[in-house]
Each structure stands twice: as structure tokens, then as C-alpha cells.
Design a protein around this motif. Structure first.
Motif, PDB file in Angstrom:
ATOM      1  N   ARG A  45       0.883  -1.211  -0.024  1.00  0.00           N
ATOM      2  CA  ARG A  45      -0.047  -0.024   0.120  1.00  0.00           C
ATOM      3  C   ARG A  45       0.741   1.283  -0.047  1.00  0.00           C
ATOM      4  NH1 ARG A  45      -5.513  -0.577   1.601  1.00  0.00           N
ATOM      5  NH2 ARG A  45      -5.457   1.317   2.989  1.00  0.00           N
ATOM      6  N   CYS A  48       2.079   2.127  -3.547  1.00  0.00           N
ATOM      7  CA  CYS A  48       1.083   2.517  -4.514  1.00  0.00           C
ATOM      8  C   CYS A  48       0.554   3.642  -4.016  1.00  0.00           C
ATOM      9  CB  CYS A  48      -0.101   1.524  -4.729  1.00  0.00           C
ATOM     10  SG  CYS A  48      -1.028   1.082  -3.354  1.00  0.00           S
ATOM     11  N   MET A  76       0.550   2.823 -12.825  1.00  0.00           N
ATOM     12  CA  MET A  76       0.633   1.799 -11.606  1.00  0.00           C
ATOM     13  C   MET A  76      -0.714   1.172 -11.464  1.00  0.00           C
ATOM     14  SD  MET A  76      -0.303   1.342  -8.403  1.00  0.00           S
ATOM     15  CE  MET A  76      -0.591   3.172  -8.010  1.00  0.00           C
ATOM     16  N   TYR A  78      -2.891  -1.394  -8.998  1.00  0.00           N
ATOM     17  CA  TYR A  78      -2.870  -2.172  -7.713  1.00  0.00           C
ATOM     18  C   TYR A  78      -4.084  -2.836  -7.669  1.00  0.00           C
ATOM     19  CZ  TYR A  78      -3.529  -2.579  -2.619  1.00  0.00           C
ATOM     20  OH  TYR A  78      -3.511  -2.981  -1.319  1.00  0.00           O
ATOM     21  N   ILE A  79      -3.978  -4.057  -7.100  1.00  0.00           N
ATOM     22  CA  ILE A  79      -4.864  -4.962  -6.911  1.00  0.00           C
ATOM     23  C   ILE A  79      -4.789  -5.365  -5.662  1.00  0.00           C
ATOM     24  CG2 ILE A  79      -6.356  -7.192  -7.503  1.00  0.00           C
ATOM     25  CD1 ILE A  79      -6.010  -6.501 -10.686  1.00  0.00           C
ATOM     26  N   GLY A  80      -5.564  -5.213  -4.717  1.00  0.00           N
ATOM     27  CA  GLY A  80      -5.431  -5.481  -3.304  1.00  0.00           C
ATOM     28  C   GLY A  80      -6.205  -6.821  -2.701  1.00  0.00           C
ATOM     29  N   PRO A  82      -9.226  -7.050  -1.144  1.00  0.00           N
ATOM     30  CA  PRO A  82     -10.562  -7.199  -1.565  1.00  0.00           C
ATOM     31  C   PRO A  82     -10.473  -6.885  -3.115  1.00  0.00           C
ATOM     32  CG  PRO A  82     -10.087  -5.073  -0.618  1.00  0.00           C
ATOM     33  CD  PRO A  82      -8.679  -5.776  -0.384  1.00  0.00           C
ATOM     34  N   GLY A  84     -12.427  -5.181  -5.059  1.00  0.00           N
ATOM     35  CA  GLY A  84     -12.388  -3.809  -5.940  1.00  0.00           C
ATOM     36  C   GLY A  84     -13.595  -4.063  -6.943  1.00  0.00           C
ATOM     37  N   LEU A  85     -14.636  -4.833  -6.487  1.00  0.00           N
ATOM     38  CA  LEU A  85     -16.065  -5.022  -7.612  1.00  0.00           C
ATOM     39  C   LEU A  85     -17.269  -4.904  -6.530  1.00  0.00           C
ATOM     40  CD1 LEU A  85     -14.512  -8.464  -9.147  1.00  0.00           C
ATOM     41  CD2 LEU A  85     -14.356  -6.220 -10.086  1.00  0.00           C
ATOM     42  N   ARG A 143      -8.703  -6.919 -15.224  1.00  0.00           N
ATOM     43  CA  ARG A 143      -8.209  -5.432 -15.279  1.00  0.00           C
ATOM     44  C   ARG A 143      -6.772  -5.294 -15.748  1.00  0.00           C
ATOM     45  NH1 ARG A 143      -8.810  -2.705  -9.874  1.00  0.00           N
ATOM     46  NH2 ARG A 143      -7.646  -1.023 -10.939  1.00  0.00           N
TER      47      ARG A 143
ATOM     48  N   ASP C  78     -15.734  -2.939  -0.089  1.00  0.00           N
ATOM     49  CA  ASP C  78     -15.308  -3.744  -0.920  1.00  0.00           C
ATOM     50  C   ASP C  78     -14.161  -3.450  -1.778  1.00  0.00           C
ATOM     51  OD1 ASP C  78     -16.202  -1.856  -2.647  1.00  0.00           O
ATOM     52  OD2 ASP C  78     -18.182  -2.716  -2.877  1.00  0.00           O
ATOM     53  N   GLY C  79     -13.344  -2.457  -1.399  1.00  0.00           N
ATOM     54  CA  GLY C  79     -12.166  -1.899  -1.850  1.00  0.00           C
ATOM     55  C   GLY C  79     -12.263  -1.289  -3.127  1.00  0.00           C
ATOM     56  N   THR C  80     -13.371  -0.731  -3.615  1.00  0.00           N
ATOM     57  CA  THR C  80     -13.604   0.035  -4.661  1.00  0.00           C
ATOM     58  C   THR C  80     -13.015   1.494  -4.389  1.00  0.00           C
ATOM     59  OG1 THR C  80     -15.911   0.183  -4.013  1.00  0.00           O
ATOM     60  CG2 THR C  80     -15.183  -0.856  -6.166  1.00  0.00           C
ATOM     61  N   GLN C  83      -9.400   2.101  -4.895  1.00  0.00           N
ATOM     62  CA  GLN C  83      -9.183   2.499  -6.506  1.00  0.00           C
ATOM     63  C   GLN C  83      -9.369   3.992  -6.736  1.00  0.00           C
ATOM     64  OE1 GLN C  83      -7.729   0.386  -8.117  1.00  0.00           O
ATOM     65  NE2 GLN C  83      -7.977  -1.232  -6.606  1.00  0.00           N
TER      66      GLN C  83
END
Lengths: 205, 64, 222, 250
Positions: A45, A48, A76, A78-80, A82, A84-85, A143, C78-80, C83
């Protein structure tokens, strides 16, 4: 080229690590290992820009990350942990919004192809909430196919993935590294990725 | 002295309740705050030296 | 910059449509609170008429505050939201987009419902018109200031109650000018003064709060 | 083993400030006691009885300084908090957190004494006067700041989130005061309001100023003592605290 100079991280009052320095050149893969709670996620973290380091500096292409609010995020991905959807949105909508927000919205056709390549086939019209954990993770990882970022920062990309999916993601990494991409990832599984240069970093707890 | 005697001073021209109610609350609040801070200092010091002794004891055990 | 704003609003509106229940609960809360008062105060029309504007405005204020959680909390889980912090464009534009989306979802329905519910209080047409105008100008301010509170209390336990404690004092000017506009209109003084002050507050809020909320978000996400 | 005093200072500014504050507290406490004594003398003995309000007006020697302090401390708190946010200095944020309880206390004291002064003067404990109402809203701002900081565990986030709230608050205080004043004059006209304070005889103004000074000295002393506790709690892992505790035990 990503350079890190004597980085330190304090979470709450615990000192997770200090005097951490390394650099990653194009085509190089850095695997960050360490027990749970050793600061792997915090390090990612920080790389990024989500977390300010307690000390030390991070430089991208020679320029300190703090000063480049717009250039660095464009380069860059970043896929963490969670995914992210959004569960209410379909895979197609999720990826369309994600790509639109980071600059250029990918066309539906391109997203459909990326999801197909990740083995999700015709599920892109289902709300993401209906998919299994593995399928959600693959949607999130799709992604990577839709962006031209050179630096990938992935936190446990292989969680909930079956064998076929793991191999698929590993081939993606190899492809990215071959055309001078950089990858930083954390994982508990052992990794067979033919990387031009491989660096391992172990965060002692 | 414009008050003459203690009684007239305390009576405060019939407004004793209001005047001493205000100044009484001021004393309660100020004294209360001081006691709170002093109490907090004492508990902090006690707790810190306790944890320090604990870690010192653990270190000796691991060393022995 | 405009396209980013449109995308954020489109995203939040699609999400709100998928979860229609949230929109309706805010609206029903508003209607229920407004109908409770006459039960408590008594049915005499003249008292109700005098307090109508105030009750409607306080109910609108509470309804929009209760729905502040929807601004960032769901995306945080949910992590969005992370982003959003990583996009090349500025975060304040994203926050402005979310504020506008929140206003469209929780503010506009209140504005449309208020005149209907206002009839319960026997408000005259001029009063209802002034109410409509003041709510139209006021509810976006509530969303904008509320966004700062929501960003500060992101992910905290008991965040819902805490956000009301932080944000209600800041709502006071909006409430005063909003409800005041209706009274001024009814008393014949005309509501222009109040509405222009509300407009000024709206501009101030739209300029300052997205940036402040963005700073607060970066602090809370760490 | 005599702990060397020198190396404590090189650790961090909170360490330096901890000992500096320790030396300053007695001076401010002494000044506070002196000014309180002088102020009370002026308020109760030097000031004449007021023609209309009789002795009840003597409450202003407490009410007005407390109201001044509540506003002054909020602005100072927002200043320290803003400094801590911009310069990332932990000490300034600790100062802001230490100021809040004292500010809230003075706000409550101003409201309490305002009510007790209002009863004999206007016949009601609570008067919707513009300044009293703004004072009440200021109390909510203080409580909001303290509860936000109490809810967040991570001290760094608590400091920075509190700073944002304090800065937003300090921008809003004038707006709130203006809107409450507009609301108050619209509805009741200016008939009932504190602005009609009794004619300011010189000695009354002097009494209020001395009491305000006393409250200021008191606040500095108490806040410095509280900030020392916060420093100890926050810096408990650092070496200088360990050495300090070592020295403390002998």
C-alpha cells in the motif's frame, strides 16, 4: 524503474519494518514474503501511495512519488486483497467503470474478450455477487489485461484460484515481464514464473 | 469594604443563589479538571512503569 | 474532468437503482417523521401551519444525514474506494460526483415529496413554493457538508451516530435560512434574501467540501 | 547510575517539550492564582453595585471571560491542529487534543453562568440570544471533536481527522454566529439580548480583563499538564520514556 530507500512503517504503535531499500528494473519480478502481519500489505500500500511511509522515500523513474500525483497512478495498477468489485454490478459494468475512472473506458468488446481469456466465458452479464470467490478474483485480475500500466502491484493474486487459473495468471505475469513490465506481488504459494530477473524480499516479523 | 459584614456579602443582595451558583460551578469545574489531569498522570506513570517491568522480566526470562 | 464526473455519477446512480430499497427508505423516513409531529403536537391547523416549514426542514435534514453512510461506506468495504484514490485525476472531482449522485438519490425525492407532505400542515401555495425552492437549494448543501462527516468517520464503529454529532452543528445555517425562507414568504417579506444566502452557502459548500472530503478520505483510508 | 540528562533531548521534540512544559507549569499556575485573586477582588469589592441589576451582574466577571476563553481556545485548537496536519508534527496535534477538554469546560461554564445570570435579569434560565445559542453550538463542535478523536484508535489518524474537523469548524463558527444572529433579530427583534450589558464602568471592564487573564493562565497550566500525559502515552515505546521512568523510580 522503482527505487525504495530506507523505508520504515509504523502501524498503530508497532514498528513493522525499517531501513528497507530495494529497486526493481523493467522486466523484474519482486516477490514479497513474510508471515501474516509482517507488513507485506502495508508495504504494497505504501508502494502505490495509499499509505504514507513513516520514513524513507519511494522514487518512480527517478522522481519522488509524493510529487507526482498524476503521472505515477497512470503507470501503476494495484489489486489488493478485496477485489474492488461491486456485487450489484455485472462483471462487464464493473470493468467498464473501473477502466473509465482510470482514464479511458475500454470498449465492451475488449472487456468481453478479456473476461473470456480469464475463463469467465459468458458470465460477464451476471451480477458479480453471484460468482464464486475464484471467479470474482479472476474478474478483478482481468483488469490487468485492460490496462497498459507498466508496474503491477498485486496483493495475494492467487488466493481462491484453482490450478488452471494460477497457471493462467502466471503466464500473464511472464508476458508482462517479457515486454519490460515490473511486478511486485505477495503470495504464500510457491511460484514458477520464468522471470528475466527475480528478486525475493522476506519481511522478518 | 462596601459589604459591611460577612452576612451581607454572602447574601449578595438577595441574588446569593445565582452568584454563588455560578462561581460554585466554576470552582467545581476547575478543581475537577485539575484532579482529572493529576489522576490521569498518576495512572499513566503507574501503567508505564508496570509494562516496563513486565517487558524487563520477560527479557530476563528469555535471556536466562 | 467532466467525463470523470459523468462516469462517477453514472456509476453511483446505477448502483442506487440496483438497490432501490435505500432510496425508498430515506423517503419513507422523511414522510414518517413529518407525519409524527402533528400526532405529538395536536391537530390544530394554525399551530401546524406556523411550525410546518421548520418540521419539514428538520425532517429533510435528518433524512439526508441518515443516508450519508451510503456515500463511502459501501465502496470502502469492497475495496473500490481505494481504486478511486489511485486514479490519475483529482480525488475531489470524484467526491463531487459522489455528492451530486447522493443528492440526486436522497435529496431530490425529498424536494419533490415535501410539497405533498406540506399539505398536511395546511401550508399555503406561496409557502409550498418557497419550501420547494429552499429545499432545492438546501439539500445539496446538506449532501456536501455531510460528505465531509462521512469521510471523517469512514470505517469507525458507531460511525452513524458520530457523523450526526459532527455534521448537525454545521447544518444550522442551512436550517435557519431554509426554514426562514418559508416564513419570510408567508409573512409577505419575500424569500429572496434567504434564498440568495442559501445560494451563497451552496456555492461555498460545492467549492470547499469536495476538496476537504478528499483530504479526509486520504486520511481515513491509510 | 545517574541517567545522563543530555541524550534525552536528542530523541524527539516531544521529549524536549515534555521537560520544558514541566518547568513552565508552576509559573502559569502561580500567575493564574494571583490573577484570580486580583480579579475576584475587583469583581466583588472594587466594582460598585449596579443600579438596575443589583448584585446579580457580578456574574459577568465569570460569564464573559469564560465565553471569551471558549472562543479563543477553539481558534487556538484549530490552529495547532492545522499546524499538525500541514507540518505532520505530532506535538502540535497533541496540543490540539489537550486543548479541547478545557475549551469545552469553559463553554459549559459560560452557558451555566449565562443561564444563572439570565434568570434574575430576564426571568428565564434559557434565552434564545444569538451569542448564547452560538455558544451552545460551539459546545457541540467541541464534543464532536473529542468524540471523533476518542473513536479512532490509531493516534495518527485521530490527529489528522480531528484537525480536518477543527478547521471545518473554525470556518463555520462565524457563519453559524451570523445566521443565528439573523435568525434571532428576525424573530424577536433585538429586545432581549446580551448586547444590552450594563454600562461598562472602568473597574468592571478591568475586572473582566483580569479574570480573562486568570482563565488564560489557568488554561495554559492545565493544558500543558494534560499534553505531558498525552506525550507519555504516545511515546511510551521510545527510549527516552524508558530512561525517564528509570530516573523517576530512584
Amino acid at each position: 524503474m522503482l527505487e525504495v530507500a530506507n523505508l520504515a512503517c509504523i502501524r498503530g504503535e508497532r514498528l513493522l519494518f525499517k531501513e528497507l531499500s530495494f529497486s526493481i528494473r523493467p522486466g523484474e519480478l519482486l516477490v514479497v514474503g513474510g508471515a501474516n502481519g509482517s507488513g507485506k500489505t502495508s508495504l504494497l500500500r505504501m508502494l502505490c501511495g495509499l499509505l504514507l511511509p513513516a520514513a524513507g522515500e519511494i522514487r518512480w523513474q527517478g522522481r519522488s512519488m509524493g510529487s507526482m500525483r498524476d503521472v505515477y497512478p497512470a503507470a501503476m495498477m494495484y489489486i489488493g486483497h478485496p477485489n474492488g468489485l461491486k456485487d450489484e454490478l455485472t462483471g462487464l459494468e464493473n470493468l467498464r467503470f473501473a477502466t473509465a475512472l482510470s482514464g479511458a473506458p475500454a470498449s465492451r468488446e475488449r472487456i468481453r474478450r478479456a473476461l473470456a481469456r480469464m475463463g469467465l466465458g459468458e458470465r460477464e452479464l451476471l451480477p458479480t455477487g453471484w460468482l464464486s470467490q475464484g471467479q470474482k478474483r479472476r474478474t478483478a485480475l482481468a483488469r490487468l489485461l485492460l490496462s497498459d500500466c507498466s508496474l503491477w502491484i498485486l496483493d495475494e493474486p492467487f488466493t481462491a484460484l484453482d490450478k488452471a487459473a494460477v497457471e493462467l495468471v502466471q503466464s500473464l505475469l511472464e508476458e508482462h515481464l517479457r515486454d519490460d513490465g515490473l511486478v511486485v506481488l505477495t503470495t504464500h504459494q510457491d511460484l514458477e514464473v520464468a522471470a528475466p530477473r527475480l528478486q525475493r524480499l522476506h519481511l522478518a516479523q | 469594604m462596601i459589604w459591611g459584614s460577612m452576612e451581607t456579602f454572602l447574601a449578595m443582595g438577595g441574588y446569593a443563589f445565582y452568584v454563588w451558583g455560578s462561581y460554585g460551578m466554576a470552582i467545581v469545574l476547575l478543581a475537577g479538571e485539575i484532579l482529572l489531569v493529576v489522576g490521569r498522570r498518576r495512572t499513566t506513570l503507574r501503567r508505564l512503569s508496570l509494562t516496563r517491568r513486565m517487558t524487563a522480566k520477560d527479557r530476563n526470562e528469555t535471556a536466562a | 474532468m467532466l467525463s470523470l464526473l459523468r462516469w462517477v455519477i453514472a456509476r453511483d446512480l446505477t448502483l442506487a437503482i440496483r438497490r432501490r430499497a435505500d432510496v425508498l427508505t430515506t423517503l419513507f423516513f422523511f414522510v414518517i417523521v413529518v407525519t409524527l409531529f402533528p400526532l405529538g403536537v395536536g391537530p390544530e391547523m394554525d399551530t401546524l401551519r406556523r411550525m410546518g416549514a421548520g418540521v419539514l426542514w428538520v425532517a429533510a435534514l435528518l433524512a439526508s444525514m441518515l443516508s450519508l453512510g451510503r456515500l463511502f461506506a459501501a465502496d470502502h468495504l469492497d475495496g473500490t474506494l481505494e481504486q478511486f484514490l489511485l486514479i490519475p485525476q483529482s480525488l475531489s472531482v470524484v467526491v463531487l460526483g459522489k455528492i451530486i449522485a447522493h443528492w440526486l438519490v436522497s435529496g431530490v425525492p425529498l424536494v419533490l415529496m415535501a410539497p405533498i407532505v406540506g399539505l398536511q400542515y395546511g401550508l399555503s401555495p406561496t409557502a409550498l413554493l418557497a419550501l420547494l425552492a429552499s429545499l432545492l437549494l438546501g439539500t445539496p448543501i446538506l449532501s456536501a457538508i455531510g460528505a465531509i462527516g462521512a469521510a471523517l468517520t469512514l470505517g469507525l464503529r458507531g460511525g452513524g451516530v458520530l457523523v450526526s454529532l459532527l455534521v448537525l452543528p454545521l447544518y444550522v445555517p442551512v436550517l435557519i435560512f431554509g426554514a426562514g425562507a418559508v416564513d419570510a414568504a408567508v409573512s409577505g417579506l419575500g424569500a429572496e434574501a434567504h434564498l440568495s444566502l442559501l445560494g451563497a452557502l451552496l456555492l461555498l459548500a460545492l467549492v470547499l467540501s469536495p476538496w476537504t472530503a478528499a483530504v479526509a478520505l486520504r486520511i481515513s483510508i491509510e | 547510575m545517574v541517567p545522563q540528562k543530555i541524550n534525552w533531548f536528542k530523541y524527539s521534540s516531544p521529549a524536549t517539550f515534555y521537560f520544558l512544559a514541566g518547568k513552565m507549569i508552576p509559573w502559569f499556575a502561580g500567575a493564574a492564582v494571583a490573577f484570580f485573586a486580583w480579579g475576584l477582588y475587583l469583581g466583588f469589592f472594587a466594582a460598585p453595585t449596579d443600579a438596575q441589576q443589583g448584585e446579580a451582574y457580578r456574574i459577568i466577571f465569570l460569564h464573559v471571560p469564560a465565553a471569551w476563553m471558549s472562543m479563543f481556545i477553539y481558534v487556538v485548537m484549530a490552529g495547532w491542529a492545522g499546524l499538525g496536519l500541514v507540518l505532520n508534527t505530532r506535538l502540535s496535534s497533541m496540543m490540539a487534543s489537550a486543548l479541547a477538554p478545557t475549551g469545552a469546560m469553559f463553554t459549559f461554564l459560560a452557558l451555566w453562568s449565562g443561564a444563572l445570570w439570565g434568570k434574575p435579569t430576564w426571568g428565564a434560565y434559557w434565552v434564545w440570544d444569538a451569542r448564547l445559542t452560538s455558544e451552545l453550538i460551539l459546545l457541540f463542535l467541541y464534543i464532536g471533536f473529542m468524540s471523533l478523536q476518542a473513536t479512532i484508535e490509531d493516534p495518527r489518524r485521530a490527529d489528522r481527522a480531528g484537525a480536518v474537523l477543527a478547521l471545518v469548524g473554525v470556518v463555520n463558527v462565524p457563519i453559524i454566529y451570523f445566521s443565528v444572529r439573523w435568525w434571532n433579530t428576525l424573530h424577536q427583534g433585538a429586545s432581549v439580548s446580551l448586547t444590552q450589558a450594563p454600562a461598562m464602568a472602568a473597574v468592571m471592564l478591568q475586572g473582566m480583563l483580569v479574570m480573562a487573564l486568570a482563565c488564560w493562565m489557568y488554561s495554559i497550566a492545565v493544558v500543558l499538564a494534560r499534553v505531558r500525559c498525552i506525550i507519555l502515552e504516545r511515546e511510551r515505546h521510545s527510549a527516552w520514556v524508558a530512561e525517564f521512568l528509570e530516573g523517576e523510580r530512584q
